[in-house]
Design a protein around this motif. Structure first.
Motif, PDB file in Angstrom:
ATOM      1  N   ALA A 144       0.419  -1.743   0.063  1.00  0.00           N
ATOM      2  CA  ALA A 144       0.057  -0.045  -0.270  1.00  0.00           C
ATOM      3  C   ALA A 144       0.912   0.906   0.172  1.00  0.00           C
ATOM      4  CB  ALA A 144      -1.028  -0.020   0.939  1.00  0.00           C
ATOM      5  N   ASP A 145       2.043   0.795   0.352  1.00  0.00           N
ATOM      6  CA  ASP A 145       3.288   2.159   0.466  1.00  0.00           C
ATOM      7  C   ASP A 145       4.349   2.348  -0.742  1.00  0.00           C
ATOM      8  OD1 ASP A 145       2.093   3.771   3.027  1.00  0.00           O
ATOM      9  OD2 ASP A 145       2.693   1.823   3.724  1.00  0.00           O
ATOM     10  N   PHE A 146       4.591   3.567  -1.246  1.00  0.00           N
ATOM     11  CA  PHE A 146       5.299   3.787  -2.086  1.00  0.00           C
ATOM     12  C   PHE A 146       6.603   3.016  -1.231  1.00  0.00           C
ATOM     13  CE2 PHE A 146       2.534   6.506  -3.969  1.00  0.00           C
ATOM     14  CZ  PHE A 146       3.063   5.659  -4.848  1.00  0.00           C
ATOM     15  N   VAL A 147       7.489   2.951  -2.250  1.00  0.00           N
ATOM     16  CA  VAL A 147       9.208   2.582  -1.715  1.00  0.00           C
ATOM     17  C   VAL A 147       9.978   3.213  -2.431  1.00  0.00           C
ATOM     18  CG1 VAL A 147       9.205   0.701  -2.853  1.00  0.00           C
ATOM     19  CG2 VAL A 147      10.801   0.646  -0.600  1.00  0.00           C
ATOM     20  N   GLN A 148      11.213   3.282  -1.924  1.00  0.00           N
ATOM     21  CA  GLN A 148      12.664   3.909  -2.515  1.00  0.00           C
ATOM     22  C   GLN A 148      13.559   3.326  -2.025  1.00  0.00           C
ATOM     23  OE1 GLN A 148      11.400   8.169  -1.258  1.00  0.00           O
ATOM     24  NE2 GLN A 148      13.203   8.395  -2.512  1.00  0.00           N
ATOM     25  N   HIS A 149      14.954   3.050  -2.656  1.00  0.00           N
ATOM     26  CA  HIS A 149      16.376   2.678  -2.722  1.00  0.00           C
ATOM     27  C   HIS A 149      17.417   2.974  -3.638  1.00  0.00           C
ATOM     28  CE1 HIS A 149      15.617  -0.799  -4.848  1.00  0.00           C
ATOM     29  NE2 HIS A 149      14.930  -1.094  -4.106  1.00  0.00           N
ATOM     30  N   VAL A 150      18.654   3.183  -3.202  1.00  0.00           N
ATOM     31  CA  VAL A 150      19.911   3.255  -4.177  1.00  0.00           C
ATOM     32  C   VAL A 150      19.638   1.852  -5.166  1.00  0.00           C
ATOM     33  CG1 VAL A 150      22.228   2.902  -4.240  1.00  0.00           C
ATOM     34  CG2 VAL A 150      20.657   4.346  -2.701  1.00  0.00           C
ATOM     35  N   GLY A 151      19.918   2.039  -6.139  1.00  0.00           N
ATOM     36  CA  GLY A 151      19.898   0.868  -6.723  1.00  0.00           C
ATOM     37  C   GLY A 151      19.124   1.792  -8.468  1.00  0.00           C
ATOM     38  N   GLU A 152      18.554   0.247  -9.149  1.00  0.00           N
ATOM     39  CA  GLU A 152      18.008   0.811 -10.568  1.00  0.00           C
ATOM     40  C   GLU A 152      17.660  -0.518 -10.629  1.00  0.00           C
ATOM     41  OE1 GLU A 152      20.299   2.600 -14.697  1.00  0.00           O
ATOM     42  OE2 GLU A 152      21.964   1.394 -14.176  1.00  0.00           O
ATOM     43  N   LYS A 153      16.227  -0.522 -11.545  1.00  0.00           N
ATOM     44  CA  LYS A 153      15.098  -1.261 -11.886  1.00  0.00           C
ATOM     45  C   LYS A 153      14.788  -1.230 -12.576  1.00  0.00           C
ATOM     46  CE  LYS A 153      13.735  -1.948  -7.053  1.00  0.00           C
ATOM     47  NZ  LYS A 153      11.837  -1.760  -5.831  1.00  0.00           N
ATOM     48  N   ALA A 154      14.174  -2.645 -13.867  1.00  0.00           N
ATOM     49  CA  ALA A 154      13.682  -2.315 -15.057  1.00  0.00           C
ATOM     50  C   ALA A 154      12.574  -3.931 -15.354  1.00  0.00           C
ATOM     51  CB  ALA A 154      15.047  -2.793 -16.285  1.00  0.00           C
ATOM     52  N   VAL A 155      11.606  -3.180 -16.004  1.00  0.00           N
ATOM     53  CA  VAL A 155      10.670  -4.023 -16.021  1.00  0.00           C
ATOM     54  C   VAL A 155       9.737  -4.903 -16.944  1.00  0.00           C
ATOM     55  CG1 VAL A 155       7.860  -4.427 -15.361  1.00  0.00           C
ATOM     56  CG2 VAL A 155       9.838  -3.605 -13.691  1.00  0.00           C
ATOM     57  N   TYR A 156       9.771  -5.549 -17.374  1.00  0.00           N
ATOM     58  CA  TYR A 156       9.113  -5.900 -18.781  1.00  0.00           C
ATOM     59  C   TYR A 156       7.930  -7.142 -18.710  1.00  0.00           C
ATOM     60  CZ  TYR A 156       9.084  -8.047 -23.394  1.00  0.00           C
ATOM     61  OH  TYR A 156       8.322  -8.860 -24.467  1.00  0.00           O
ATOM     62  N   VAL A 157       7.275  -6.269 -19.310  1.00  0.00           N
ATOM     63  CA  VAL A 157       5.453  -7.240 -18.629  1.00  0.00           C
ATOM     64  C   VAL A 157       5.816  -8.392 -20.188  1.00  0.00           C
ATOM     65  CG1 VAL A 157       3.524  -6.700 -19.635  1.00  0.00           C
ATOM     66  CG2 VAL A 157       4.480  -5.380 -18.043  1.00  0.00           C
ATOM     67  N   LEU A 158       5.294  -9.458 -19.722  1.00  0.00           N
ATOM     68  CA  LEU A 158       5.538 -10.528 -20.708  1.00  0.00           C
ATOM     69  C   LEU A 158       3.567 -11.174 -21.497  1.00  0.00           C
ATOM     70  CD1 LEU A 158       7.359 -12.732 -18.473  1.00  0.00           C
ATOM     71  CD2 LEU A 158       8.476 -11.583 -20.776  1.00  0.00           C
ATOM     72  N   ALA A 159       2.575 -10.977 -20.335  1.00  0.00           N
ATOM     73  CA  ALA A 159       1.263 -11.222 -20.365  1.00  0.00           C
ATOM     74  C   ALA A 159       0.662 -10.034 -19.446  1.00  0.00           C
ATOM     75  CB  ALA A 159       1.073 -12.374 -20.306  1.00  0.00           C
ATOM     76  N   GLY A 160      -0.917  -9.778 -19.743  1.00  0.00           N
ATOM     77  CA  GLY A 160      -1.757  -8.949 -19.101  1.00  0.00           C
ATOM     78  C   GLY A 160      -1.282  -7.464 -18.836  1.00  0.00           C
ATOM     79  N   ARG A 161      -1.380  -6.915 -17.636  1.00  0.00           N
ATOM     80  CA  ARG A 161      -1.063  -5.461 -17.630  1.00  0.00           C
ATOM     81  C   ARG A 161      -0.647  -5.623 -16.111  1.00  0.00           C
ATOM     82  NH1 ARG A 161      -3.493  -1.486 -21.211  1.00  0.00           N
ATOM     83  NH2 ARG A 161      -4.707  -3.136 -23.388  1.00  0.00           N
ATOM     84  N   VAL A 162       0.129  -4.272 -15.793  1.00  0.00           N
ATOM     85  CA  VAL A 162       1.142  -3.988 -14.748  1.00  0.00           C
ATOM     86  C   VAL A 162       0.472  -2.219 -15.264  1.00  0.00           C
ATOM     87  CG1 VAL A 162       2.875  -4.098 -13.476  1.00  0.00           C
ATOM     88  CG2 VAL A 162       2.160  -6.331 -14.527  1.00  0.00           C
TER      89      VAL A 162
END
Length: 214
Positions: A144-162
């Protein structure tokens, strides 16, 4: 049993199939958190202070009475000094290579309340990257809450919706869409649709101040 036979007995999960979470998943996860806390020499109160989670939440989690969100696990991993993959269910690796993860050898992290199944695509010995395949039931979320930290992220959607929220702005990603962003940007995600979503999630291991709410 041969690998081919084992794979034949393991049905593949289709894109629209909801994940089924076993009842013992919370107990195994809670025991892991308890042992890590004791190894670090923290009381429940001290771990609550370091994570920002309530003492009641941590107590229930350790007793297998609550299922954490991905955000909560990220906070716990930072406070306890382990990668989030440490909480995954153990699985015997492929003895033929320390670098390869076979489909049936993936370590799993099942978050019942969040409706999320994370499958680790990286070897158990770890490295600079954490790579997962996420399956999100309808309504599943990172918390339910936002999060943040040092680093990088990447997301690739395979199916459905995010739907991923970056600095409080929502972005809906469909199959084939991708996003890459600094992990210092406040973020969270969910599945707003009535069908199961699947995505590849990549994050760099962080070394810095504990994660916090955005």
């Amino acid at each position: 049993m041969s690998r081919d036979a084992a794979e034949a007995e393991t049905p593949e999960r289709t894109a629209g199939e909801a994940i089924v979470l076993p009842e013992d998943a919370e107990h195994r996860l809670g025991e892991t958190v308890r042992l890590l806390r004791q190894r670090a020499g923290f009381s429940i109160q001290e771990l609550a202070r370091r994570t920002g989670l309530s003492t009641g939440m941590i107590s229930q989690l350790e007793r297998g009475l609550a299922s954490p969100s991905i955000r909560s696990l990220r906070l716990l991993s930072v406070a306890l000094g382990v990668p989030i993959s440490y909480f995954f269910e153990p699985h015997a690796p492929d003895p033929s290579s320390q670098y390869i993860v076979r489909r049936n050898d993936r370590r799993l992290l099942r978050l019942t309340a969040s409706g999320v199944l994370k499958e680790s695509l990286t070897p158990a010995q770890g490295g600079a990257l954490e790579i997962y395949e996420l399956t999100l039931n309808p309504g599943a979320s990172s918390g339910a809450d936002f999060v943040q930290h040092v680093g990088e992220k990447a997301v690739y959607v395979l199916a459905g919706r995010v739907r991923i929220w970056l600095d409080h702005e929502p972005h809906v990603l469909a199959a084939g869409d991708s996003v890459c962003f600094p992990s210092t940007v406040p973020h969270m995600f969910d599945n707003p649709e009535q069908e199961v979503a699947r995505a590849i999630w990549v994050t760099t291991l962080h070394s810095g101040p504990p994660a916090r709410e955005g």
